[in-house]
Design an enzyme around this catalytic site. Structure first.
Site, short mmCIF file in Angstrom:
data_model
loop_
_atom_site.label_atom_id
_atom_site.label_comp_id
_atom_site.label_asym_id
_atom_site.label_seq_id
_atom_site.Cartn_x
_atom_site.Cartn_y
_atom_site.Cartn_z
N SER A 14 -10.32 -0.07 6.85
CA SER A 14 -9.65 0.06 5.54
C SER A 14 -8.96 -1.19 5.02
CB SER A 14 -8.63 1.19 5.59
OG SER A 14 -9.29 2.42 5.55
N LYS B 101 0.87 -1.19 0.00
CA LYS B 101 0.00 0.00 0.00
C LYS B 101 0.90 1.23 0.00
CE LYS B 101 -3.90 2.10 2.49
NZ LYS B 101 -4.85 1.98 3.62
N SER C 172 -9.93 2.25 2.71
CA SER C 172 -8.99 2.97 1.87
C SER C 172 -8.01 2.06 1.12
CB SER C 172 -8.19 3.95 2.72
OG SER C 172 -7.36 3.25 3.63
#
Lengths: 483, 95
Positions: free
Chosen positions: A174, A75, A150
């Protein structure tokens, strides 16, 4: 090759069925073929091939880990030395991190190959990946739908087989919500289990990194590498890390499952409720006992979360000042203009909304009414979980009240978007570990089962998820066109 | 609870955050909605409850006050938007 588990790939690498370079090239080819999903912000092709060559050398010399030569992706919230680290924001569009996050260091030490950096909501603020400066990410199950957020890019990379496994972070859901919406396995560890050093901070008392993979078995391997005390993170918890793989097959006979009645309220889609019930009955067949429990303060989780997360975000994001790193406006008239315009021009609207909210909640005269009040509510919520987890071993329910919604469908109503995390955020407030496990489909869109455990019981959660994945095949489903 | 446009401007200034004049009314209305959501908390009595800052109620860990980092000034300045002679450049503050 792209449908194999980490354990199978590790075997293949050792039996020289294929090399890490070949495996990496196969993934790079797939990534290039599917750029329309927009799940990567940065490809690190050259670097990936270099690490793969190095991994092949290590594999022939014998000093390896299970992740040696395995292509994963990170990420874009984790700082990667000499590689652009954007956090999904224009603010960091040109930011080359000067050091590695602890999580990145650990994967490097394990010999994993990094394919690139994954798209995400700007500064991890969002539930649909639509707030990213780099554009929305498409859900491979239905490309006009969001992947959740997210960690949307992370979930899509695993779901579309564009990385073997990936990292995510979870401040209010997330990891779990995008895992649910994309049909993959995601684990948010106990707060303090995985180092936050070099993980760009959003809400420091809630943020926690964790693995996202196809199966619990793969997630266990990733978590083994990620977990552990780090003196560079002042909130890291100094506690031994168990072996997450050895207990995967333990019997769950007699497991006491609690179903919080507040998780099955009127806001939950009926078909999702049925899917969760079917999953729970599968556990009954495996010998589990089920009873209803209650988390009476659940309804206060969203207000408390948005006070705490916004307050902490407004403090954390004050570091972006246009002076030391990140975006700087042109021709500032004076120092205030430099701050105001650099931040105004480089932050997106959701980030601004939360900075404003947090600044208000922390401002003179309002601090007690909002921030302290929210921290008190936080304790009530944590106490509810404590009580429930004294009656049962784990809790189960839905991850998200709906399946993946349409791109653009909720962008005009921030509060409706916040409700997408209604079942996940209470877990962050309490700091507990939790997973999303693929449990079926509603109208061809994946549904995740939420499993919440007591503090530091990640091994138990992985065991519970693995046993389910031995008798179901939801986690093996691949979206059409990505087989 | 209703936040006025002026209050939004004041908060934005406190946060040193530029917002477009055209967006102020939208922010005022969205923040007001968020505050309405947050006032739900006031119905619950929390007088006897201790605020919770760390999920495990762990206190901040301290380390010995000794230098643990080597000097990385050049490394860190290489990513700064504007530097000169090893210093970060900002607009003049004093005349």
């Amino acid at each position: 090759m792209h449908n194999k588990t980490i354990t199978d790939l590790a075997k293949g690498l050792r039996s020289q069925e294929f090399s890490s370079v070949e495996l990496t090239q196969a993934y790079l080819k797939r990534i290039k073929k599917h750029t329309d999903l927009n799940c990567y912000i940065t490809f690190t092709e050259e670097q990936a091939l270099k690490s793969a060559q190095q991994a092949d050398k290590q594999l022939s010399s014998g000093k390896t880990s299970l992740l040696t030569g395995i292509p994963i992706a990170q990420k874009d919230i984790f700082c990667t030395q000499d590689v652009k680290t954007t956090c999904g924001s224009k603010m960091l569009d040109t930011f080359i991190a000067p050091y590695n996050a602890t999580v990145i260091e650990k994967f490097n030490l394990a010999g994993a190959v990094m394919l690139g950096k994954l798209n995400m909501d700007e500064f991890a603020m969002g539930s649909s990946n639509e707030t990213s400066f780099y554009g929305a990410v498409k859900n491979p199950w239905q490309t006009d739908s969001v992947p959740g957020g997210s960690s949307g890019g992370s979930a899509v990379a695993v779901s579309a087989r564009l990385a073997v496994a990936v990292t995510g972070t979870d401040t209010g859901g997330s990891i779990r919500q995008p895992a649910s919406l994309c049909g993959i396995t995601g684990l948010k560890p106990t707060y303090g289990r995985v180092s936050r050093y070099g993980m760009i901070a959003f809400a420091s008392s809630l943020d926690q990194g964790g693995p996202m993979a196809r199966s619990a078995e793969d997630a266990a391997i990733l978590l083994q590498t990620m977990a552990g005390f780090d003196e560079k993170d002042s909130t890291s918890v100094d506690k031994d890390v168990p072996d997450y793989s050895t207990g995967l097959n333990n019997s769950i006979e007699g497991l006491k499952i609690g179903l919080p009645k507040e998780f099955f309220n009127e806001g939950l889609n009926n078909d999702i409720a049925n899917t969760i019930e079917t999953a729970v009955s599968e556990y009954k067949k495996l010998g589990a006992e089920v009873k209803e429990v209650s988390l009476p303060n659940m309804k206060l989780a969203i207000p408390a979360y948005y006070v705490i997360a916004s307050a902490e975000c407004s403090a954390n994001l004050s570091r972006f000042d246009g002076v030391r790193f990140g975006y700087r406006c042109d021709n500032p008239a004076d120092l205030n203009d430099l701050y105001i315009r650099s931040r105004g021009e480089a932050f997106g609207s959701e980030v601004k909304r939360r900075i404003l909210m947090g600044t208000y909640a922390l401002s003179a005269g309002y601090y007690d009414a909002y921030y302290i009040k929210a921290q008190k509510i936080r304790r009530l919520i944590a106490d509810d979980f404590k009580q429930a987890l004294s009656e049962v071993d784990i809790l189960m329910g839905p991850v998200s009240p709906t399946t993946a919604f349409g791109i653009g469908e909720k962008t005009n109503d921030p509060i409706e978007m916040y409700l997408a995390d209604i079942y996940t955020i209470a877990v962050n407030l309490a700091g507990l570990p939790a997973m999303s496990i693929p449990a079926g489909f509603v109208e061809n869109k994946p549904v995740g089962l939420h499993v919440i455990g007591n503090y530091f019981t990640e091994d138990k959660l992985l065991n519970i998820a693995h046993k389910y994945q031995q008798v179901t095949n939801w986690h093996l489903q691949t979206p059409k066109g990505f087989e | 609870m209703n936040l006025s446009a002026d209050e939004v401007k004041k908060i934005a200034y406190l946060a040193r955050l530029g917002i477009n004049d055209n967006d102020i009314d939208a922010y005022a209305s969205e923040l007001s909605n968020m505050l309405d959501l947050m006032t739900q908390m006031s119905d619950t009595n929390t007088d006897a409850i201790q605020p919770m800052a760390h999920p495990m109620d762990q206190t901040q860990r301290f380390r010995a006050d000794i230098a643990s980092e080597k000097n990385q000034r050049q490394n860190f300045q290489s990513i700064a938007p504007q530097i000169e002679n090893g210093l970060y450049l900002v607009p003049k503050v004093l005349d």
